[in-house]
Design a protein around this motif. Structure first.
Motif, mmCIF file in Angstrom:
data_model
loop_
_atom_site.group_PDB
_atom_site.id
_atom_site.type_symbol
_atom_site.label_atom_id
_atom_site.label_comp_id
_atom_site.label_asym_id
_atom_site.label_seq_id
_atom_site.Cartn_x
_atom_site.Cartn_y
_atom_site.Cartn_z
ATOM 1 N N TYR A 147 0.805 -1.227 0.000
ATOM 2 C CA TYR A 147 0.000 0.000 0.000
ATOM 3 C C TYR A 147 0.836 1.274 0.000
ATOM 4 C CZ TYR A 147 1.011 0.261 5.025
ATOM 5 O OH TYR A 147 1.645 0.343 6.244
ATOM 6 N N LYS A 148 2.135 1.176 0.247
ATOM 7 C CA LYS A 148 2.927 2.397 0.375
ATOM 8 C C LYS A 148 4.375 2.123 0.010
ATOM 9 C CE LYS A 148 4.042 3.821 4.561
ATOM 10 N NZ LYS A 148 3.933 4.376 5.912
ATOM 11 N N LYS A 204 8.386 4.268 -0.017
ATOM 12 C CA LYS A 204 9.166 5.467 0.296
ATOM 13 C C LYS A 204 10.353 5.508 -0.647
ATOM 14 C CE LYS A 204 11.628 5.711 4.123
ATOM 15 N NZ LYS A 204 11.924 5.855 5.552
ATOM 16 N N PHE A 224 1.758 3.104 -8.289
ATOM 17 C CA PHE A 224 1.952 4.304 -7.472
ATOM 18 C C PHE A 224 2.156 5.483 -8.416
ATOM 19 C CE2 PHE A 224 3.224 0.670 -5.050
ATOM 20 C CZ PHE A 224 2.772 0.916 -3.764
ATOM 21 N N TYR A 244 1.420 6.540 -1.934
ATOM 22 C CA TYR A 244 0.443 5.506 -1.627
ATOM 23 C C TYR A 244 -0.084 4.880 -2.908
ATOM 24 C CZ TYR A 244 0.444 6.902 3.246
ATOM 25 O OH TYR A 244 0.838 7.159 4.534
ATOM 26 N N GLU A 245 -0.437 3.599 -2.791
ATOM 27 C CA GLU A 245 -0.947 2.864 -3.947
ATOM 28 C C GLU A 245 -2.218 3.530 -4.473
ATOM 29 O OE1 GLU A 245 -2.396 -0.002 -6.637
ATOM 30 O OE2 GLU A 245 -3.489 0.542 -4.820
ATOM 31 N N TYR A 277 -5.490 2.815 -2.775
ATOM 32 C CA TYR A 277 -5.468 2.753 -1.308
ATOM 33 C C TYR A 277 -6.348 3.842 -0.713
ATOM 34 C CZ TYR A 277 -3.623 2.766 3.456
ATOM 35 O OH TYR A 277 -3.498 2.717 4.820
ATOM 36 N N ARG A 307 -3.527 7.134 6.697
ATOM 37 C CA ARG A 307 -2.276 7.752 6.241
ATOM 38 C C ARG A 307 -1.606 8.500 7.387
ATOM 39 N NH1 ARG A 307 -2.939 9.428 -0.080
ATOM 40 N NH2 ARG A 307 -4.350 7.759 -0.639
ATOM 41 N N ASN A 313 1.993 9.947 7.694
ATOM 42 C CA ASN A 313 2.387 11.265 7.210
ATOM 43 C C ASN A 313 2.440 12.288 8.332
ATOM 44 O OD1 ASN A 313 2.762 10.639 4.548
ATOM 45 N ND2 ASN A 313 0.655 11.091 3.948
ATOM 46 N N GLN A 319 -6.222 11.138 -5.592
ATOM 47 C CA GLN A 319 -6.119 10.917 -4.145
ATOM 48 C C GLN A 319 -7.292 11.609 -3.471
ATOM 49 O OE1 GLN A 319 -2.124 11.120 -2.314
ATOM 50 N NE2 GLN A 319 -2.964 12.750 -1.031
#
Length: 1066
Positions: A318-319, A321, A351, A371-372, A375, A379, A382, A598
């Motif tokens: 899902y995420k 970096k 992504f 984030y995907e 998703y 969150r 953050n 998003q």
């Protein structure tokens, strides 16, 4: 007694301003409460000043502080070289308790299998719970001693307890030393069983190289357990040994990571790039993207690079970096998107990035979270400041969460009961010892001594303490204790030097519309004043101002799925409702809001103006990404759950779509649009007098019963040269939301051009859908050199007739009786207005016409003199004549009272919810203040008459209090505002220290004044300004309103703001 011999931080121990760290092993002492510290008084300089001692007990999950702040010296203080230090409970830091792990790493029997590098390990439990990364060797000597070929290296370390099941481990090394490559055979991890009557050993097979020159050239491996060996002592004293294979271990999966570099100038990078992938079963840790599977030169403009990452199954990803180290000549990098495939089950994750990782572009960050695409979960990772966590605690998703199950950083912010936001401002005194680096807190105390839990006033990361003369503001949340009676302020500093001088404390409660301001001027210190570090303040001593009741809404913003749809611009919102409108509010972008495809959800505090009719969104077009594709916005009332949707689905851009930075959206409630669409034609007539024309840019705002139009620039006219003498210019504004009947017009210009002065004759505004024209007669100058020097004017609509003030009227009174008690007796009311007080209105109850039954609503009409705006209501419960009253108390439960003035239609709502006892005499009654007022359009029209306001500004007496900057004021009232007006006079040096300056502003009647916004542009040599107060007087009525300030408008003092919102005290 333990000798502190070997410090981990300094070879020369206990030097000035140093921190020493020691490891002490001892028996379990239970809860620590005292530390005895001393020295043997030997050496040339034996005297020692100890600030504090911190004891970190990982097995307990506690880090405890023992303040000292005294000398241990024969020739200082009291001459003692031994001191007993006691635990400061407020400074205790709790974390996940550590447990011991015995870790054995087996190096293989192959050529050059040993390593000189330092090995690290991370242990993962269920639900992605993991330990910190732990290097196993503490020095270079141990690195040379361990990890030799065909050897077993055993370590006992304390790490976080990851639970009963260990899902996987990650091992790696730092690739240093002469021979960093390492071939690992397997790893054993032994730990105690939960009841500590045995141990279990998990074996993690490896048999792989961790080397940049061998195998797949990776220095990190993830291992899953293969078997478990359990040893347990039985009740009869025998040792039971059980060997079993692990059931359904995680699979080791190959992930294909494809990274697309954008096709824009300078998009490629030569820096070292790292990625971390997060799934619901764990993460990969940070991995260096060294070798591309399809390209030699990685991360070039317009290319896609593929990398293979081996890791234990992450579940649903899902995420990610991404970061780079900013090395090499061309380090800036623009990432278009990232695609990840699970090669085992062929799951695909997308992504959408579209961001720079650069110190020179956008927000200057080298690290970003993405984030995907699909998703929609939490969150909170953050979150970077306490305000972020408080916002999550207030959100609706926390309503059904069991607070006892919350872990991690959020555990400090969730609490039982209904919570609401608070704004706390603390001013530290200017005494030389006024500052403190302690951690401050507050308690809120309401009626019946209802008390909130301790609310810490924490800064964002990297900031700590209260400096001398500073003004610090905090956004927090806490238990709704009702009407706040007292507030306790304190800090956790327990040492003598942890002193703090608090000058002023302010508390704003937006959901109650109240702000309390306390002049404290007291020490919170053990060695100053009365020696206490926590003090309770009674809010009866506070100055109280009305800031307007706010309602909490959960706002969800959808950004469109188009290339470049995200934005870095500042976003502003204005809301309109049946009961008025809000000021323009900025939407906080934070780290990762308003990105492509998003939806972002956050809390907004909005005036009680619902139901909503429309929303205006504006962006300022600044930043590296000045455009935004807005899809839609949803508002959810957190008290009632009411939903309002606003649809747009287009660009806010100067180049794309409608080529505008401002949009208006109609509110949709239950699939019904709340407003209609129309177009307006504006005809502007310039007067036929000498010099009447202007070269300036002209703007208008149209006001009607449905709000205002926002700023409209008068640009494109049929005449090539606009606003010339005796000319009429026509402007068309298509696709606008209808304002209904118009009432007011604001006209101004920017005073630019060779001849900016302008004499305006009139303006006609035609609503084309209604085929109705509204006339605004002007006949005045908009000029700094002509007339009264004003370039901003408000004009009332000539279509609306202004009636003489009413003498008599009729009031409709609707009384709702609650379920707490009905009555057969009489009820009397007296209405208190701004202009008059009504006579008594008696409602006589009878058996034939019974009123005030449980759960019913009764309606009455009452003829009276005109009272003006109703402010309060007196209600009495009176026994009928000759009626026997029993000894037990009889009460009547009045829930709500709604009063409607029938001539204009103004509505006044009183939320009583009170039990009124039955009495024989009229001297017993209850007084209720008006809760909410809805002013009708017809009433607003009657108020729109030209009025001059006298504005008196008093500058403070402190050194440097005066300003050379340009000063502006905006006055807000019940009928609107003046717009931003400059306070300026010819040939006068204004706003000098200790001076009083007087100005006159002409505008339409504002009604009851509610707020003054004072600001300056920070220009001039000495721009800082200390404002004492502002007094505004309506010259037609003589009513004066005082707005106290007593604060600096200075970038370098106090809170650094150059503007203030000032409210009249209650």
């Amino acid at each position: 007694m333990t000798l502190l011999k070997s410090s981990k931080t300094n070879s020369d121990k206990f030097e000035r301003d140093s921190i020493e760290i020691f490891t002490v092993e001892t028996l379990d002492l239970g809860d620590l409460w005292k530390v005895r510290l001393g020295h043997d008084n030997t050496g040339k300089a034996p005297g020692w000043f100890v600030d504090w001692v911190e004891v970190d007990a990982p097995s307990l999950g506690k880090c405890m502080t023992f303040p000292c702040g005294r000398w241990l010296a024969k020739n200082e203080d009291d001459g003692s070289i031994i001191r007993d230090l006691f635990h400061a409970e407020l400074q205790t830091r709790l974390y996940t308790p550590f447990v011991p792990y015995e870790i054995t790493l087996y190096t293989s029997d192959v050529f050059a299998a040993g390593t000189d590098a330092n090995i690290f390990i991370i242990i993962y439990g269920c639900d992605a719970v993991c330990t910190q990364q732990k290097y196993l060797c503490t020095n270079k000597r141990e690195q040379k001693q361990f990890f030799e070929r065909k050897s077993a290296s055993r370590f006992i370390v304390e790490l976080e307890d990851v639970g009963e099941i260990i899902e996987k481990i990650r091992i790696g090394h730092n690739n240093t030393g002469m021979n960093p490559g390492w071939h690992c055979s397997h790893v054993d991890i032994r730990r105690l069983l939960p009841d500590k009557d045995g141990a279990e050993t998990l074996t993690f097979p490896c048999d792989r190289w961790l080397a940049t020159s061998e195998d797949d050239k990776k220095t990190i491996r993830e291992l899953v357990p293969y078997d478990i060996f359990t040893e347990k002592y039985m009740k009869d004293g025998s040792l039971r040994q059980v060997y079993k294979e692990v059931e359904e271990p995680l699979d080791i999966v190959l992930y294909s990571v494809q990274i697309f570099t954008g096709n824009i100038p300078g998009a490629g990078t030569d820096a070292k790039v790292y990625i971390t992938i997060y799934g619901d079963l764990g993460d990969t840790g940070e991995r260096y993207l060294g070798k591309s599977e399809n390209r030699t030169n990685k991360f070039e403009r317009g290319t896609a690079d593929t990398f293979i990452i081996e890791a234990a199954d992450l579940g649903v990803i899902y995420k990610i970096k991404l970061r780079h180290d900013n090395s090499k000549w061309c380090a800036d990098w623009y990432v278009e998107k990232v695609e990840i495939w699970n090669d085992t089950n062929e799951d695909e994750f997308l992504f959408l990035c579209g961001r720079w990782l650069s110190l020179k572009k956008e927000d200057g960050r080298l690290e970003r979270l993405f984030y995907e695409k699909e998703y929609t979960g939490d969150r909170s990772s953050n979150c970077s400041s306490p305000a972020d966590f408080w916002e999550i605690a207030l959100s609706s998703k926390m309503a059904d969460v069991d607070i006892s199950t919350v872990t991690g950083p959020m555990a400090d912010y969730v609490q039982e009961g209904p919570i609401i936001p608070y704004y706390v401002s603390v001013t530290t005194g200017k005494h030389k010892d006024a500052a403190t680096d302690s951690r401050a807190f507050i308690f809120l105390i309401g009626e019946d001594d209802e008390r909130s839990k301790r609310i810490w006033l924490d800064y964002p990361r990297g900031k700590r303490g209260f400096s001398r003369g500073s003004v610090e503001e905090f956004y927090v949340a806490g238990l709704d204790v009702g009407i706040i009676k007292k507030i306790e302020l304190g800090h956790d500093g327990a040492s003598p030097e942890s002193c703090w001088l608090v000058e002023e404390l302010c508390l704003a409660v937006p959901t109650q519309g109240t702000k309390y301001m306390l002049n404290c001027n007291c020490w919170l210190a053990k060695d100053r004043g009365d020696g206490i570090t926590s003090r309770v303040f009674d809010l009866l001593d506070a100055m109280v101002v009305n800031i307007g009741v706010k309602v909490l809404y959960e706002m969800t913003v959808w950004t469109g799925d188009v290339v470049g749809g995200g934005t870095d611009s500042n976003i502003f919102m204005t809301l309109y409702g049946i009961n008025g409108s809000t000021e323009e509010m900025q939407l906080d972008k934070k780290k990762a809001r308003f990105e492509r495809e998003q939806n972002d959800t956050f809390i907004m505090e909005i005036l009680d103006i619902a139901p909503f009719t429309k929303m205006r969104i504006r962006i300022d077009g600044l930043g590296s990404r000045p455009e935004w594709f807005l899809e839609r916005i949803l508002l959810k009332n957190m008290n009632t759950g009411d939903l309002t949707m606003f649809y747009y689905g287009d660009w806010l851009s100067q180049r794309k779509g409608k080529k505008t930075l401002v949009c208006e959206m109609c509110a949709v409630i239950d699939e019904e649009e709340m407003m209609e669409w129309t177009s307006y034609t504006v005809a502007v007539k310039t007067s036929n007098i000498l010099g009447a024309g202007t070269d300036a840019n002209v703007f208008i705002i149209i006001f009607g019963e449905n709000g205002d139009s926002g700023t409209l620039a008068l640009k494109q006219s049929a005449n090539w040269n606009k606003f010339e003498r005796n000319n009429t210019d026509t402007f068309n504004f298509p696709d606008m939301l209808s304002l209904g009947h118009l009432c007011k017009l604001r006209v101004w210009h920017d005073n630019k051009g060779i001849f900016p002065s302008w004499h305006l004759s009139y303006v006609d505004v035609k609503d084309n859908s209604r085929d109705e024209t509204f006339h605004f007669q002007c006949d005045c100058w908009l000029s700094k050199s002509e007339g009264d020097g004003q370039t901003v004017r408000d004009f009332a609509c000539a279509n609306n007739k202004i009636h003489d003030e009413l003498e008599e009227t009729t009031y409709e009174i609707v009384i709702e009786t609650g379920n707490g008690g009905e009555t057969r007796e009489n009820v009397w009311l007296i209405l208190e207005g701004r202009k008059n007080r009504s006579k008594e209105f008696l409602v006589e109850n009878s058996s034939r016409q019974r009123a005030f039954r449980k759960g019913t609503t009764d309606t009455f009409e009452f003829d009276s003199i005109y009272l003006g705006d109703i402010a309060s209501l007196c209600v009495g419960h009176l026994a009928r004549e000759d009626r026997f009253i029993p000894k037990r108390e009889l009460v009547w439960h009045v829930k709500t009272i709604t009063i409607t003035e029938m001539e204009y239609g103004n509505v006044y709502f009183f939320n009583c919810d009170c039990l009124i006892p039955l009495k024989r005499k009229r001297k017993y009654f209850k007084v209720f203040e008006v809760t909410k007022t809805t002013e009708s359009f017809a009433s607003k029209v009657q108020s729109l008459v030209p009025v001059k306001y006298e504005v008196i500004v008093t500058t403070g007496y402190e050194p440097g209090a005066g300003t050379d900057a340009n000063v502006f004021v905006t006055i807000f009232g019940a009928n609107g505002d003046t717009g931003k007006r400059e306070l300026k006079q010819k040939m006068r040096n204004l706003f000098e220290r200790g001076s009083t300056d007087r100005f006159f502003l002409e505008t339409l009647e504002l009604g009851e004044l509610r707020k003054v916004r004072l600001e300056h542009d920070s220009s001039g040599y000495c721009s800082g300004w200390l404002v004492e107060k502002v007094e505004v007087t309506n010259t037609s009525t003589g009513v004066a309103t005082i707005f106290n300030c007593g604060r600096w408008l200075d970038k370098k003092r106090g809170d650094g703001l150059t503007w203030r919102d000032l409210f009249p005290s209650v």
